[in-house]
Design a protein around this motif. Structure first.
Motif, mmCIF file in Angstrom:
data_model
loop_
_atom_site.group_PDB
_atom_site.id
_atom_site.type_symbol
_atom_site.label_atom_id
_atom_site.label_comp_id
_atom_site.label_asym_id
_atom_site.label_seq_id
_atom_site.Cartn_x
_atom_site.Cartn_y
_atom_site.Cartn_z
ATOM 1 N N THR A 155 0.798 -1.130 -0.100
ATOM 2 C CA THR A 155 -0.055 0.052 -0.028
ATOM 3 C C THR A 155 0.933 1.187 0.004
ATOM 4 O O THR A 155 0.073 2.353 -0.137
ATOM 5 C CB THR A 155 -1.011 -0.030 1.250
ATOM 6 N N LEU A 164 -4.265 -2.775 -7.244
ATOM 7 C CA LEU A 164 -3.866 -1.603 -6.346
ATOM 8 C C LEU A 164 -2.750 -0.606 -6.859
ATOM 9 O O LEU A 164 -2.862 0.254 -7.035
ATOM 10 C CB LEU A 164 -3.639 -2.163 -4.947
ATOM 11 N N ASN A 178 -9.276 8.569 -7.852
ATOM 12 C CA ASN A 178 -8.716 7.365 -8.727
ATOM 13 C C ASN A 178 -8.920 5.917 -7.941
ATOM 14 O O ASN A 178 -9.468 5.102 -8.292
ATOM 15 C CB ASN A 178 -7.155 7.388 -9.051
ATOM 16 N N LEU A 179 -8.829 6.284 -6.420
ATOM 17 C CA LEU A 179 -8.965 5.011 -5.518
ATOM 18 C C LEU A 179 -10.309 4.525 -5.587
ATOM 19 O O LEU A 179 -10.734 3.351 -5.229
ATOM 20 C CB LEU A 179 -8.483 5.336 -4.212
ATOM 21 N N LEU A 196 -11.499 1.204 -6.928
ATOM 22 C CA LEU A 196 -11.153 -0.147 -6.699
ATOM 23 C C LEU A 196 -11.890 -1.142 -6.248
ATOM 24 O O LEU A 196 -11.881 -2.403 -6.636
ATOM 25 C CB LEU A 196 -10.125 0.251 -5.430
ATOM 26 N N ILE A 207 -3.025 1.487 -9.891
ATOM 27 C CA ILE A 207 -3.964 2.811 -9.778
ATOM 28 C C ILE A 207 -2.867 3.891 -9.488
ATOM 29 O O ILE A 207 -3.068 5.128 -9.945
ATOM 30 C CB ILE A 207 -4.946 2.705 -8.816
ATOM 31 N N PRO A 214 -12.326 -0.132 0.974
ATOM 32 C CA PRO A 214 -11.154 0.701 1.377
ATOM 33 C C PRO A 214 -11.463 1.427 2.795
ATOM 34 O O PRO A 214 -12.271 1.827 2.608
ATOM 35 C CB PRO A 214 -10.819 1.420 0.277
ATOM 36 N N VAL A 274 -4.457 10.781 -0.865
ATOM 37 C CA VAL A 274 -5.593 10.357 -0.662
ATOM 38 C C VAL A 274 -6.600 10.797 0.706
ATOM 39 O O VAL A 274 -7.451 11.188 0.697
ATOM 40 C CB VAL A 274 -5.556 8.648 -0.438
ATOM 41 N N ILE A 293 -1.690 5.163 -6.229
ATOM 42 C CA ILE A 293 -2.031 6.246 -5.334
ATOM 43 C C ILE A 293 -0.837 6.782 -4.264
ATOM 44 O O ILE A 293 -0.083 5.895 -4.243
ATOM 45 C CB ILE A 293 -3.469 5.584 -4.586
ATOM 46 N N SER A 313 -5.494 11.098 -6.416
ATOM 47 C CA SER A 313 -5.444 9.780 -5.858
ATOM 48 C C SER A 313 -6.671 9.430 -5.408
ATOM 49 O O SER A 313 -7.029 8.283 -5.217
ATOM 50 C CB SER A 313 -4.340 9.698 -4.769
#
Ligand code: SF4
Ligand code: SF4
Lengths: 366, 137
Positions: free
Chosen positions: A18, A354, A334-335, A338, A357, A38, A364, A359, A331
């Motif tokens: 992550t 993941l 875009n997340l 998911l 993407i 998430p 975020v 991030i 970010s």
């Protein structure tokens, strides 16, 4: 058919793939993901709220800490917003320095993505090579701004420092070096059969999905949408450069990889032209009042960061501090796709999707 | 298999390349002059104008001034000057606004301590931090 019991699994908040603190609660049936939720906010520092008590110059170092892999674009977006609100002119030389810094930052950011993405899916050596080249960029930016990541380089109306002696030549030398290394990366990774098997056809979404989820950056362009704010709404001096916007049609993880790799080449093209056109003479800071006090009003500006559209909204009531400040952090947007992408996927594809993407958790969580 | 072989060739070629790592901490890390490290403070230059305190985004500078001991001279001189390095983000704004360059940056960046209290640096410590001072301020 043998059925296994459903199980809840926590991926993160401390999980190597992550790259920050991000938790993903996945419901799995055997190896198959049924649902993914998430959980964000571990890195929330309340930048927008803090900014309400800060003068505009004081906000700039805080923006460094949002998308910490590409702090120059964050610096730019806040300065650009204040300049637009106040109607300030930025000297040409400062614009060139800003563009060079931002494009170097874009390459460095994509290099981190390239290295860590491959590390996540099991290849160690590309990470080391990518960080070697990134170090060269960081050194250049360190010489320019005095910091390796949190640059605090731009100011409302210009930049803090002029290019040090010989810096432009160093950037000029860096361009062919980086081109050669990029070719090496393609030899190392792009043709690798194992890599292709892992990323081709994984995490696919369509153009419509991408638009509905408001994706931007490489996540949007991998579905064939040709949209780059440097072309759509040229800010700074981007209209002076000749470069392409790479797109792909398939919308899978491999398409995102290809778009980002091609973007590095385009950034090198921009750098090459910027180095040639760079004016030796001129000011680096425009005519800026000593106390920055924008008039009452609102402004929203947006630019293309390595991760997509980063925007800055300022509502000013004529004070030294903004009344309200809001960042559109790419970010975060875009997340959102998911959970949809992960549904029905194999557990082993989680990191591939993941990571694809791209991030940055500082961004975020804001 | 062709792709794998190509990749291996690239890795092999890199084995003979120059090393990219440093022998830190045995050898000092080369840093450019502009690098922002821990501040150096010149008490004799400070005019107690408070600009550094006002610009600091994290409010980590505290200072007090006193009257000039020489009754003939106007103005104030510095009495205490503290920077809390627990929250200083080395953003460079204090050195940027200081009209007399009483506070300047150095290239020293090693700030590890055994206790949190030790991050609280006072005037004397900041005055003694006088190596690798940045030339351009
Ligand atoms: S460097 Fe920044 S955070 Fe640190 S004391 Fe100076 S103004 Fe404050
Ligand atoms: S800005 Fe400089 S002169 Fe003014 S109080 Fe701070 S250190 Fe002293």
């Amino acid at each position: 058919m043998v059925r296994t019991e459903e199980m809840l699994l926590n991926v993160g908040p401390q999980h190597p793939s992550t790259h920050g603190v991000f938790r993903l609660v996945v419901k799995i049936d055997g190896e198959i993901i049924q649902e993914a939720t998430p959980v964000i906010g571990y890195l929330h520092r309340g930048t927008e709220k803090l900014a309400e008590d800060l003068q505009y110059t004081q906000i700039i170092p805080y923006t460094d800490r949002m998308d910490y892999l590409s702090a120059m674009t964050n610096n730019y977006v806040i300065c650009h917003a204040v300049e637009t609100l106040m109607g300030l002119e930025v000297p040409e030389k400062a614009e060139y320095l800003r563009v060079m810094a931002m494009e170097l930052g874009r390459i460095a950011s994509h290099l981190v993505w390239f290295g860590t993405y491959l590390l996540d899916i099991g290849a160690t050596s590309p990470f080391l090579f990518a960080f070697r080249e990134r170090e060269a960029i960081i050194n250049l930016l360190n010489e320019l701004s005095g910091a390796r990541l949190t640059f605090n380089y731009m100011r409302v109306g210009g930049v803090k420092w002029d290019a040090p002696e010989g810096w432009i030549d160093k950037v000029r030398e860096f361009i062919p070096y980086m081109r050669k290394e990029l070719e090496g990366y393609h030899d190392l990774v792009t043709g690798n059969e194992i890599f292709l098997n892992r990323v081709k056809g994984v995490g696919t979404y369509t153009k419509e999905d991408a638009l509905q989820y408001s994706l931007s950056g490489a996540n949007l362009r991998c579905t064939g949408v040709n949209y780059d704010l440097r072309k759509e709404e040229p800010y700074s001096i981007y209209d002076r450069f000749d470069f392409d916007v790479p797109t792909e049609e398939t919308g899978d993880a491999f398409a995102r990889y290809q778009v980002r790799m091609a973007e590095m080449e385009e950034s090198l093209k921009i750098l090459e032209q910027a180095v040639e056109q760079f004016p030796e003479e001129g000011n680096i800071l425009g005519k800026v009042p000593r106390v920055i006090r924008p008039p009452e009003g609102e402004v929203y500006v947006r630019i293309e960061s390595p991760r997509g559209e980063i925007g800055c909204y300022i509502a000013s009531d004529g004070q030294k501090e903004p009344y309200r400040l809001k960042f559109r952090r790419p970010s975060f947007y875009n997340l959102q796709i998911l959970p949809k992408l992960l549904k029905g996927e194999n557990m082993a594809n989680l990191v591939v999707i993941l990571g694809g993407i791209d991030i940055v958790l500082g961004e975020v969580d804001g | 298999m062709k792709g794998l072989a190509k990749g291996l060739t690239y890795t092999l070629k890199n084995m003979t390349r120059e090393k990219a790592t440093y022998h830190y901490p045995e050898e000092p890390l080369p840093l450019p002059d502009r690098f922002r490290g821990i501040q150096k403070f010149y008490p004799e230059k400070c005019i107690v104008c408070n600009q550094c305190v006002n610009i600091c985004p994290t409010d980590c500078i505290t200072l007090t001034g006193k009257k000039h001991p020489d009754p003939e001279r106007k103005g104030r001189i510095i009495e205490t000057y503290n920077i809390n390095f627990e929250i200083c983000i080395l953003c460079d704004l204090c050195t940027e606004v200081c009209p007399t360059e009483a506070i300047v940056m150095t290239n020293n960046f090693e700030l590890a301590e055994y206790s949190r209290d030790e991050f609280f640096k006072d005037l004397q410590w900041l005055d003694e931090n006088d190596t690798n001072i940045r030339k351009e301020n």
